[in-house]
Design an enzyme around this catalytic site. Structure first.
Site, short mmCIF file in Angstrom:
data_model
loop_
_atom_site.label_atom_id
_atom_site.label_comp_id
_atom_site.label_asym_id
_atom_site.label_seq_id
_atom_site.Cartn_x
_atom_site.Cartn_y
_atom_site.Cartn_z
N HIS A 137 12.20 17.10 35.49
CA HIS A 137 11.28 16.66 36.55
C HIS A 137 11.79 15.47 37.36
O HIS A 137 11.05 14.93 38.19
CB HIS A 137 9.93 16.27 35.98
CG HIS A 137 9.17 17.41 35.39
ND1 HIS A 137 8.27 18.15 36.12
CD2 HIS A 137 9.18 17.93 34.15
CE1 HIS A 137 7.74 19.08 35.33
NE2 HIS A 137 8.28 18.97 34.14
N LYS B 101 -1.45 20.10 47.70
CA LYS B 101 -2.92 20.00 47.72
C LYS B 101 -3.41 19.66 49.12
O LYS B 101 -4.39 20.22 49.61
CB LYS B 101 -3.39 18.93 46.72
CG LYS B 101 -3.06 19.27 45.28
CD LYS B 101 -3.26 18.08 44.34
CE LYS B 101 -2.54 18.33 43.03
NZ LYS B 101 -2.35 17.12 42.22
N LYS C 103 -0.51 8.58 45.46
CA LYS C 103 0.45 8.98 44.44
C LYS C 103 0.80 7.73 43.64
O LYS C 103 0.40 6.63 44.03
CB LYS C 103 1.71 9.58 45.07
CG LYS C 103 2.26 8.76 46.25
CD LYS C 103 3.46 9.41 46.91
CE LYS C 103 3.11 10.51 47.87
NZ LYS C 103 3.39 11.84 47.41
N ARG C 104 1.55 7.88 42.53
CA ARG C 104 2.00 6.70 41.80
C ARG C 104 2.77 5.78 42.73
O ARG C 104 3.44 6.24 43.65
CB ARG C 104 2.89 7.11 40.62
CG ARG C 104 2.14 7.57 39.41
CD ARG C 104 1.20 6.51 38.86
NE ARG C 104 1.90 5.37 38.30
CZ ARG C 104 2.31 5.29 37.04
NH1 ARG C 104 2.07 6.27 36.19
NH2 ARG C 104 2.94 4.22 36.59
N LYS D 266 9.06 6.26 46.53
CA LYS D 266 8.02 6.99 47.28
C LYS D 266 7.70 6.28 48.61
O LYS D 266 7.04 6.83 49.47
CB LYS D 266 6.76 7.14 46.44
CG LYS D 266 6.97 8.00 45.19
CD LYS D 266 5.70 8.11 44.36
CE LYS D 266 5.92 8.77 43.01
NZ LYS D 266 5.91 10.24 43.07
N THR E 11 3.50 17.20 44.32
CA THR E 11 2.49 18.27 44.23
C THR E 11 1.28 17.92 45.09
O THR E 11 0.53 18.81 45.49
CB THR E 11 2.07 18.54 42.77
OG1 THR E 11 1.96 17.29 42.09
CG2 THR E 11 3.08 19.41 42.07
C1 26V Z 1 10.04 8.24 35.72
C2 26V Z 1 10.55 6.98 35.86
C3 26V Z 1 10.91 6.21 34.67
C4 26V Z 1 11.79 5.04 34.90
C5 26V Z 1 11.52 4.31 36.15
C6 26V Z 1 11.29 5.14 37.34
C7 26V Z 1 10.71 6.46 37.12
C8 26V Z 1 10.33 7.22 38.17
C9 26V Z 1 9.81 8.45 38.02
C10 26V Z 1 9.68 8.98 36.80
C11 26V Z 1 9.12 10.33 36.73
C12 26V Z 1 9.33 11.06 35.46
C13 26V Z 1 9.04 12.51 35.56
C14 26V Z 1 7.99 12.88 36.54
O1 26V Z 1 6.84 12.53 36.41
N1 26V Z 1 8.37 13.64 37.54
C15 26V Z 1 7.50 14.17 38.54
O2 26V Z 1 7.20 15.52 38.19
C16 26V Z 1 6.37 16.16 39.13
C17 26V Z 1 6.04 17.52 38.57
O3 26V Z 1 7.19 18.29 38.49
C18 26V Z 1 7.05 16.23 40.48
O4 26V Z 1 6.18 16.83 41.40
C19 26V Z 1 7.42 14.83 40.96
O5 26V Z 1 8.18 14.91 42.14
C20 26V Z 1 8.22 14.12 39.87
O6 26V Z 1 8.47 12.76 40.22
#
Ligand code: 26V
Length: 799
Positions: free
Chosen positions: A345, A645, A533-534, A539, A641
């Site tokens: 992801h 929506k 979003k987060r 982003k 996602t």
């Molecule tokens: C994790 C981390 C951890 C370290 C610091 C920065 C950072 C940034 C992002 C993440 C995301 C981890 C995985 C995640 O949540 N991915 C999300 O998955 C969604 C479903 O597939 C996708 O729509 C998003 O684009 C994706 O960021």
């Protein structure tokens, strides 16, 4: 079970009397709510039992979706709608003078996830059941879900999310499926039995709580299994009991809100192994209730690993097969690598999980030993395939520099590795995981994400759903691709004006919410431009608010410059220790304070930060959007996602060519979205040439200079230090996410939105085209893709 309003009423009042010893009229609102929830759960239970029996009887294959996160939101309305009993309940309650919406509001969100990854898991569960596929979800029953966000003086404050306060009517505790999970201790060779044994381990009891996942318009009801940690019967002798229980409770106490720090690493590793071991134990036992042994395990079970968080499934299943069921290594490996499939992801390097070897060895000695052996054999395999390319070997090793690389373990132990949007998969195959794609040709594949159009269109936007029914009937609920029938109404002036009317109603609804929660009066005729979003640097919420600052400065300076009235709406939670992200929230609120209170500009420009963004609030926010902000740095957002929506609810995407935006743009065409900014190739080139200099943009574009200067000149804060961190991120750290490089293009894109929106009729057409083309982004399509290419499931027989 009740089939009519009268039967519903009889049952409702009977239960209230039996449970609380009161009449309906005398009962408290929370009592009415809990009785309603219980009635719906019991209603679902019949189908639930039938589904389990049918899957067993027909010896069907099941998918097990392992995920540390399931962001379910509320279930009451969704379940009643899916069961087709919403109207009966609503009318029955109305007869008692009860407004069903008031009961709905009492339900807490099951916020067992951080963001997109967790919500995706929830959408998948809905689609799997609704398409009648047998599926199980496995996760942790966190006592506290994702923190509740309060905004105090513009700053984010985190409050624990006590979602279980009123109890959780959906879950059923299943002690019969409990098991003990082993931590610590060490491994010894038992010569008599010729096998390794894990001795002196500390035991933790895992107890499952099952939640029914009710499919829409089908009898199929699947299970989401939430694992809770409890003290085992056999408690450690060498530890104080209070300390032991404390440590045990900690395991399933909190969801990690922190995707940004290594803090509490050990506890997180414990969480991962805990639910993986418990989940696998229950799957293996269930398998053995139906089949004589585990030889056909991979034929009857497929395990989808949602990111690397549950990847310990691979060594744990090896352990079970070898240690508990006496399989040889090769035979076990064959089963494991035909059972497991992994979804990636993110390509953000900092997000790829690695565990210190020492920690893993200490906490999970037998698992580590197995990983070592997987590593050893994998190296052997790569050596043969690589013709002695030492560099390649270094790049793909599972154990390297004292760490276990979880994504590498996942790829080695899975038969499928998928990305979540076409561009993302392309980047995985051709860049980030290129070596692995060569080592395992054919293993990588794409499964573009989707969202359930039931929750995210039919249920959260009944006004739009009604309009769709009127225009194209309701076949789209079963077959979301049928939304395309709407295309021929894109030019129909009546449908256009009806659409604008629906949008207006939803904007009024959101405006009321904002008035009530933020005390801000917003103009319903202004453009609702929304980014929810987060909060993360990639982003680029910062780019959005910088543009707002630019508009404000220009309108203040030049009385002849006026924009089409705009309301910029934000919603975002920042990881508690992510200081930069928290500063951006403060900045948004600080800009809102200045801009909203300036009589020169405030009929043109408003800024709103909606507190505590989550699933339920999203259901109010998204239908009200005119513009969907999807402005990540190209190459960084795996899919996104919320973009889907928004599209389903008739908003126009203002976005970069990143993640699934690319596929949205492809489907709606250039004339129905506004794309801006650098593409992945442009950014790669800048990186390769080392030619990006943020200061050049600052010095050469007076708009940028003015905006950036305002961060430290006291315009938005009494202290010049307040936003120094943001200034430094842009200027001292050379603007890692290329905000300044995309600034001009973003301004132009926003200007284009202004122009397009003025032509209300054409705008309506654009929105209608977006809805019409959104069927592809239903998670029903995504699930069918997974079923066809990866899972190979059959539908449940008694659907
Ligand atoms: C994790 C981390 C951890 C370290 C610091 C920065 C950072 C940034 C992002 C993440 C995301 C981890 C995985 C995640 O949540 N991915 C999300 O998955 C969604 C479903 O597939 C996708 O729509 C998003 O684009 C994706 O960021």
């Amino acid at each position: 079970m009740f089939k009519t309003k009268e039967e519903f009423k009889y049952e409702f009042s009977k239960r209230i009397i039996e449970t609380y010893g009161r009449t309906v009229e005398e009962s408290h609102i929370t009592e009415k709510f809990m009785i309603l929830e219980n009635m719906v759960r019991d209603y679902a239970s019949v189908n639930w039992a039938m589904t389990k029996m049918s899957v067993q009887q027909h010896e069907q294959k099941q998918v097990h979706y392992f995920s540390m996160e399931f962001l379910m939101g509320r279930l009451l309305v969704n379940n009643m709608m899916n069961l087709g009993i919403y109207d009966i309940a609503k009318e029955g309650l109305a007869d008692y003078g009860i407004n069903i919406h008031e009961l709905e509001e009492l339900e807490s969100d099951a916020g067992l996830g951080n963001g997109g990854l967790g919500r995706l898991a929830a959408c998948f569960m809905d689609s799997l059941a609704s398409l009648s596929y047998p599926a199980f979800g496995h996760t942790i029953r966190y006592t506290y879900g994702f923190f509740e966000q309060k905004i105090e003086d513009g700053y984010q404050v985190e409050v624990p999310d006590q979602w279980l306060r009123l109890g959780n009517a959906w879950e059923v505790r299943k002690p019969k499926h409990q098991c003990d999970v082993k931590f610590f201790g060490h491994v010894v060779w038992n010569g008599d039995k010729q096998k390794w044994e894990h001795v002196d381990a500390e035991l933790v009891r895992a107890v499952p709580y099952d939640v029914p996942i009710v499919g829409a318009d089908t009898k199929v009801t699947n299970t989401l299994r939430l694992w809770k940690s409890e003290p085992a019967d056999d408690i450690p002798r060498n530890k104080d009991f209070r300390q032991y229980t404390q440590e045990v409770n900690d395991i399933t106490q909190t969801l990690y809100p922190d995707d940004s720090t290594p803090a509490g690493k050990m506890l997180r590793l414990k969480q991962q192994y805990f639910f993986v071991a418990a989940g696998l134990n229950s799957i293996v036992r269930a398998h053995l209730r139906v089949y004589p042994d585990l030889h056909n395990f991979a034929d009857k079970n497929v395990i989808q690993l949602n990111d690397t968080h549950p990847v310990l499934v691979i060594p744990e299943l090896m352990r079970i097969l070898i240690d508990d069921y006496e399989f040889e290594w090769d035979e076990a490996w064959d089963i494991v690598t035909h059972t497991c499939a992994y979804t990636n992801h993110t390509i953000l390097a900092e997000a790829l999980e690695k565990w210190p070897i020492e920690m893993m060895k200490n906490l999970l000695p037998r698992i580590y030993q197995i990983i070592e052996e997987i590593h050893r054999r994998f190296i052997g395999y790569v050596k043969i395939a690589s013709n002695g390319d030492e560099q390649l070997l270094n790049r793909v090793m599972i154990l390297r520099d004292g760490q276990v690389h979880m994504a590498r373990l996942a790829i080695a132990g899975s038969f499928s590795v998928n990305g979540v949007a076409a561009l993302h998969t392309d980047i995985l195959k051709n860049r980030e995981m290129q070596d692995f794609d060569r080592i395992f040709p054919g293993k990588f594949n794409n499964k573009t994400n989707g969202v359930t159009h039931r929750r995210w269109l039919a249920y959260c936007n009944p006004q739009l759903a009604d309009l769709l029914h009127e225009a194209i009937g309701d076949s789209w609920i079963k077959h979301p691709d049928d939304l395309e029938k709407l295309k021929k109404f894109a030019d129909d002036s009546i449908i256009r004006s009806k659409f604008l009317n629906v949008k207006y109603q939803r904007k009024e609804d959101l405006a009321r919410y904002i008035k009530e929660h933020n005390g801000i009066e917003v103009d319903v005729n202004s453009i609702f431009d929304i980014q929810v979003k987060r909060l993360h640097a990639y982003k680029r919420q910062l780019l959005n608010i910088m543009h707002v600052i630019y508009l404000y400065q220009r309108m203040k300076e030049d009385p002849s410059f006026r924009i089409y009235p705009h309301t910029y709406i934000f919603g975002a939670k920042a990881a508690p220790s992510y200081y930069f992200a928290k500063k951006v929230i403060k900045l948004i609120n600080a800009v809102a304070d200045v801009v909203n209170n300036d009589p020169v500009t405030n009929q043109y420009l408003k800024v709103v930060f909606i507190e505590n963004y989550g699933v339920t609030i999203a259901e109010h926010i998204i239908p009200a959007a005119d513009v969907s902000e999807q402005i990540s740095t190209a190459g960084k957002e795996a899919s996104g996602t919320s973009n889907m929506k928004f599209m389903m609810n008739g908003a126009v995407t203002l976005g970069t060519l990143d993640g699934a935006n690319v596929e949205i743009a492809e489907r709606v065409g250039d004339e129905n979205c506004v794309i801006f900014g650098m593409k992945v190739e442009d950014i790669n080139k800048l990186k390769a040439d080392n030619s990006y200099h943020a200061w050049d943009y600052y010095n050469n574009d007076f708009r940028i200079k003015k905006v950036v200067d305002s961060l430290t000149d006291g315009t938005f804060a009494s202290s010049r230090e307040e936003f120094k961190l943001i200034f430094d991120e842009l200027m001292s750290h050379n603007d890692e996410y290329y905000l300044l490089a995309d600034f001009d293009s973003y301004v132009k894109a926003q200007e284009k939105i202004n122009e397009l929106y003025k032509d209300r009729d054409n705008w309506a057409k654009m929105c209608i085209m977006n809805i019409a083309m959104s069927g592809y982004f239903s998670s029903d399509r995504t699930i069918e893709d997974y079923v066809k290419d990866i899972w190979h499931l059959e539908r449940v027989a008694n659907k």
